[in-house]
Design a protein around this motif. Structure first.
Motif, PDB file in Angstrom:
ATOM      1  N   THR A 152      38.563   4.554   0.958  1.00 41.53           N
ATOM      2  CA  THR A 152      37.918   5.109   2.424  1.00 41.53           C
ATOM      3  C   THR A 152      36.783   5.737   2.380  1.00 41.53           C
ATOM      4  N   ASP A 153      37.075   6.960   1.314  1.00 39.43           N
ATOM      5  CA  ASP A 153      36.320   8.222   0.763  1.00 39.43           C
ATOM      6  C   ASP A 153      35.791   8.044   0.029  1.00 39.43           C
ATOM      7  N   ASN A 154      34.795   7.045  -0.617  1.00 44.44           N
ATOM      8  CA  ASN A 154      34.074   6.577  -1.562  1.00 44.44           C
ATOM      9  C   ASN A 154      35.010   7.002  -2.871  1.00 44.44           C
TER      10      ASN A 154
ATOM     11  N   THR B 169      40.326   9.446  -2.725  1.00 39.11           N
ATOM     12  CA  THR B 169      41.968   9.240  -2.390  1.00 39.11           C
ATOM     13  C   THR B 169      41.975   8.205  -1.948  1.00 39.11           C
ATOM     14  N   TRP B 170      43.253   7.203  -2.697  1.00 39.69           N
ATOM     15  CA  TRP B 170      43.623   5.538  -2.872  1.00 39.69           C
ATOM     16  C   TRP B 170      44.810   5.748  -2.740  1.00 39.69           C
ATOM     17  N   ALA B 171      45.539   4.670  -1.720  1.00 36.73           N
ATOM     18  CA  ALA B 171      46.332   4.069  -1.293  1.00 36.73           C
ATOM     19  C   ALA B 171      46.856   2.990  -1.490  1.00 36.73           C
ATOM     20  N   THR B 172      47.526   2.447  -1.687  1.00 37.59           N
ATOM     21  CA  THR B 172      48.159   1.120  -3.058  1.00 37.59           C
ATOM     22  C   THR B 172      48.942   0.237  -1.467  1.00 37.59           C
ATOM     23  N   THR B 173      48.333  -1.069  -1.523  1.00 39.08           N
ATOM     24  CA  THR B 173      48.691  -1.962  -1.033  1.00 39.08           C
ATOM     25  C   THR B 173      49.129  -2.851  -1.584  1.00 39.08           C
TER      26      THR B 173
ATOM     27  N   ASN C 180      33.748   0.915   5.216  1.00 40.67           N
ATOM     28  CA  ASN C 180      33.226   1.751   4.332  1.00 40.67           C
ATOM     29  C   ASN C 180      34.996   1.527   3.419  1.00 40.67           C
ATOM     30  N   GLN C 181      35.533   0.113   2.856  1.00 37.57           N
ATOM     31  CA  GLN C 181      36.363   0.070   2.063  1.00 37.57           C
ATOM     32  C   GLN C 181      36.090  -0.679   0.883  1.00 37.57           C
ATOM     33  N   ILE C 182      37.079  -0.447  -0.186  1.00 31.72           N
ATOM     34  CA  ILE C 182      36.560  -0.574  -1.313  1.00 31.72           C
ATOM     35  C   ILE C 182      37.979  -0.869  -1.812  1.00 31.72           C
ATOM     36  N   THR C 183      38.290  -2.117  -2.801  1.00 33.71           N
ATOM     37  CA  THR C 183      39.761  -2.036  -3.169  1.00 33.71           C
ATOM     38  C   THR C 183      39.092  -2.295  -5.021  1.00 33.71           C
ATOM     39  N   ARG C 184      40.633  -1.778  -5.203  1.00 34.85           N
ATOM     40  CA  ARG C 184      40.398  -1.403  -6.766  1.00 34.85           C
ATOM     41  C   ARG C 184      41.752  -1.749  -7.032  1.00 34.85           C
TER      42      ARG C 184
END
Length: 132
Positions: free
Chosen positions: A113-115, A118-122, A90-94
């Protein structure tokens, strides 16, 4: 985005270089990426407006066998934002390209992973043009 680029991380470390061209009757923006040593990583992206959806999309392929499909891209407020479909976890990458100035583009990768709550920078990269 067309031209030759020196790419650094958000902390200023050398990340790689990128050559961007228009191909296929100027319908596709083609990126040829090479990482800085010692990563020994190379990839290519193909960016275009999907004639069916009217949205930007990007297909990324690399020398490790990875393929990433970014879809539903929209350019608004000096930035182009794409997303991926959710994967098995359920991971989405932006992926966001920020048009910071004529010779500077920021490329930001984030995951959720929560639609999208929240977003985490990779990955956070800054492309500085070295020639057109």
């Amino acid at each position: 985005w067309i031209g030759e680029w020196d790419v650094k991380s958000a902390t200023g470390q050398q990340a790689g270089s990128s050559s961007i061209q228009r191909i296929l009757g100027e319908c596709v923006i083609y990126e040829n990426w090479t990482s800085a040593p010692p990563q020994n990583y190379a990839g290519k992206s193909f960016n275009l407006v999907n004639a069916t959806t009217g949205k930007w999309m990007q297909t990324w392929v690399d020398d490790k066998g990875a393929v990433i499909e970014f879809i539903d891209g929209e350019y608004k407020d000096n930035k182009l934002v794409f997303i991926t479909k959710p994967d098995a976890n359920n991971q989405i990458t932006r992926l966001t390209f920020f048009n910071m100035e004529p010779n500077l583009v920021r490329q930001l990768f984030e995951v959720t992973t929560d639609n999208g709550k929240t977003w985490a920078t990779t990955t956070d990269l800054y492309y500085k043009r070295i020639s057109k």
